[in-house]
Design an enzyme around this catalytic site. Structure first.
Site, PDB file in Angstrom:
ATOM      1  N   ARG A 154     -50.712  -1.147  39.169  1.00 17.03           N
ATOM      2  CA  ARG A 154     -49.558  -0.810  40.004  1.00 17.03           C
ATOM      3  C   ARG A 154     -49.077   0.607  39.724  1.00 17.03           C
ATOM      4  NH1 ARG A 154     -44.434  -4.785  40.012  1.00 17.03           N
ATOM      5  NH2 ARG A 154     -44.229  -3.948  37.898  1.00 17.03           N
ATOM      6  N   LYS A 256     -42.990   1.559  42.112  1.00 20.80           N
ATOM      7  CA  LYS A 256     -41.936   1.471  41.101  1.00 20.80           C
ATOM      8  C   LYS A 256     -41.491   2.863  40.668  1.00 20.80           C
ATOM      9  CE  LYS A 256     -40.907  -1.845  37.397  1.00 20.80           C
ATOM     10  NZ  LYS A 256     -39.998  -2.682  38.187  1.00 20.80           N
ATOM     11  N   GLU A 292     -35.117  -8.113  49.145  1.00 19.94           N
ATOM     12  CA  GLU A 292     -35.168  -8.350  47.701  1.00 19.94           C
ATOM     13  C   GLU A 292     -33.814  -8.055  47.084  1.00 19.94           C
ATOM     14  OE1 GLU A 292     -38.061  -5.691  46.035  1.00 19.94           O
ATOM     15  OE2 GLU A 292     -37.156  -3.917  46.944  1.00 19.94           O
TER      16      GLU A 292
END
Length: 410
Positions: A154, A256, A292
């Site tokens: 990721r 992220k 989210e």
């Protein structure tokens, strides 16, 4: 231009958010065996009286012999009051990238403040990524990591989006393992918490115009943590955010990057002032589809069918999210990834959120347009409880890992 750890160790400032307060620290100085060189970590340059000669860096070889014995070598710490706040440990890992985009061999250094050029890309333009992992101590003294390769992959995806070079999967995993072993005495006893590992990839080189930084630094630090939310495992309360949005189509909501979290702080603080644990974001276009929370993914259960918002580019592809989907399906549950309206969510039987920090947390109530929906009076949150127990049992090594997710450090 480069990130330099200072020898003096200093504690980070207090955190913010819905985390529990940090305990009073009782920290013993590392024992003498920590100075024992280990063949597991080597390679650096040293200076002797005759000039510069090759040798190992003292700090790159600071690995306690006890770290490899599997014994419970613990610091003097009040584990019962452990929250989710910074706790300074012994070492961190630092690896720098050359201008050619190649990461050199990293090393362990004393945990402490870092120095950056004021023109560093991460300070001026937010060119930075973060990851988060947990390590758990087993009864036999060994330590378990949960799917660390997924974090490495990721980070590489995020780095490509931000025009940054990234450590290879192998370099990432080596850095994580060395950081844990060097701080093993900070891994909480079984059942008392976990060691939270925070990898950072930042543009540390100086840049004035908007462009990729010329140099990059990869840092890994760790600290012991307990529950993320202040009420522990108690169901949380969510306030639906109707004014602000965490991400937009075509943006960076699916990686992220550090900026995603900074933009979520205001809405979360406003929700906390109203007595809620976190905010629930809706999509920025139609303002009716659930996305989210500020730091985790969300699920709903209706008639024993588990659903979670479809990844459309504005939602972070959580590793815990993926794990819950895969494990629930292995148990025979029907799991759907689809668009979910806020009305569907309010009408569900159960709601829970997932993430490395929160693990799996049940939602007790959601407030939307002044309407408060309670989930505590409905049938007990049996699905989320079942999944929480199963997932944490695997993460802590209490059952056989039939999914092949954990990595054991002896």
């Amino acid at each position: 231009m480069e990130l330099l750890p200072r020898v003096g160790v200093a504690a980070p400032g207090p955190g913010r958010g819905g985390a529990a307060p940090s305990p009073t620290r009782r920290h013993r100085a590392p024992s003498h065996p920590i100075l024992k060189r280990s063949a597991a970590v080597c390679g650096a340059v040293a200076v002797c009286r005759g000039g510069a000669v090759a040798r190992r860096s003292r700090w790159s070889t600071l690995v306690t012999a006890a770290y490899y014995t599997g014994t419970a070598d613990l610091v003097d710490f009040n584990w019962e009051t452990l929250g989710f706040q910074p706790v300074p440990t012994d070492f961190m890992y630092v690896m720098r990238c050359s201008e050619e985009g190649v990461f050199n061999k990293g090393e362990l250094v004393p945990y402490g403040p870092i120095e950056l050029n004021p023109a560093a890309g991460v300070l001026n333009y937010g060119q930075g990524l973060l990851e988060g992992l947990r390590a758990h101590r087993k009864e036999d003294g060994s330590v378990l990591l949960f799917r660390p390769d997924e974090n490495a992959l990721r980070m590489r995806v995020g780095a490509d989006r931000l025009c940054m070079p990234a450590p290879s999967v192998e370099q990432f995993l080596e850095a994580i393992k060395l950081t844990i072993l060097a701080n093993k005495r900070w891994v909480p006893p079984t059942g008392k918490g976990s060691l939270y590992i925070r990898p950072l990839l930042i543009g540390s080189g100086a840049i004035l115009g908007v462009a990729p930084a010329p140099e990059y630094t990869f840092v890994v630090f760790a600290c012991p943590v307990g529950h993320y939310f202040k009420d522990g495992l108690s169901p949380i309360s969510l306030l639906t955010e109707e004014e602000y949005h965490c991400a937009a189509p075509g943006g960076t909501g699916d990686i992220k990057t550090i900026g995603n979290y900074a933009s979520a702080v205001y809405a979360k603080e406003r929700a906390k002032e109203r007595g809620h644990s976190d905010v629930l974001y809706l999509d920025p276009v139609h303002k009716k589809f659930v996305e989210e929370l500020s730091s985790c993914n969300i699920f709903m259960v209706k008639d024993n069918i588990i659903s979670t918002p479809l990844l459309t580019g504005t939602i972070l592809p959580g590793i815990t999210r993926r794990s819950i989907i895969e494990y629930a399906r292995s148990l025979g549950f029907q799991v759907e990834e689809r668009l979910i309206t806020i009305d569907e969510l309010l009408d569900s039987d159960e709601v829970f959120c997932t993430g490395t920090s929160v693990v799996l947390s049940s939602v007790g109530c959601i407030v939307y347009q002044g309407r408060r929906v309670e989930y505590g009076n409905k049938k007990f949150r049996t699905v989320s409880q079942q999944l929480y127990s199963a997932l944490t049992a695997i993460q802590k090594g209490l059952v056989e890992d039939s999914m092949g997710w954990t990595v054991q450090l002896n």
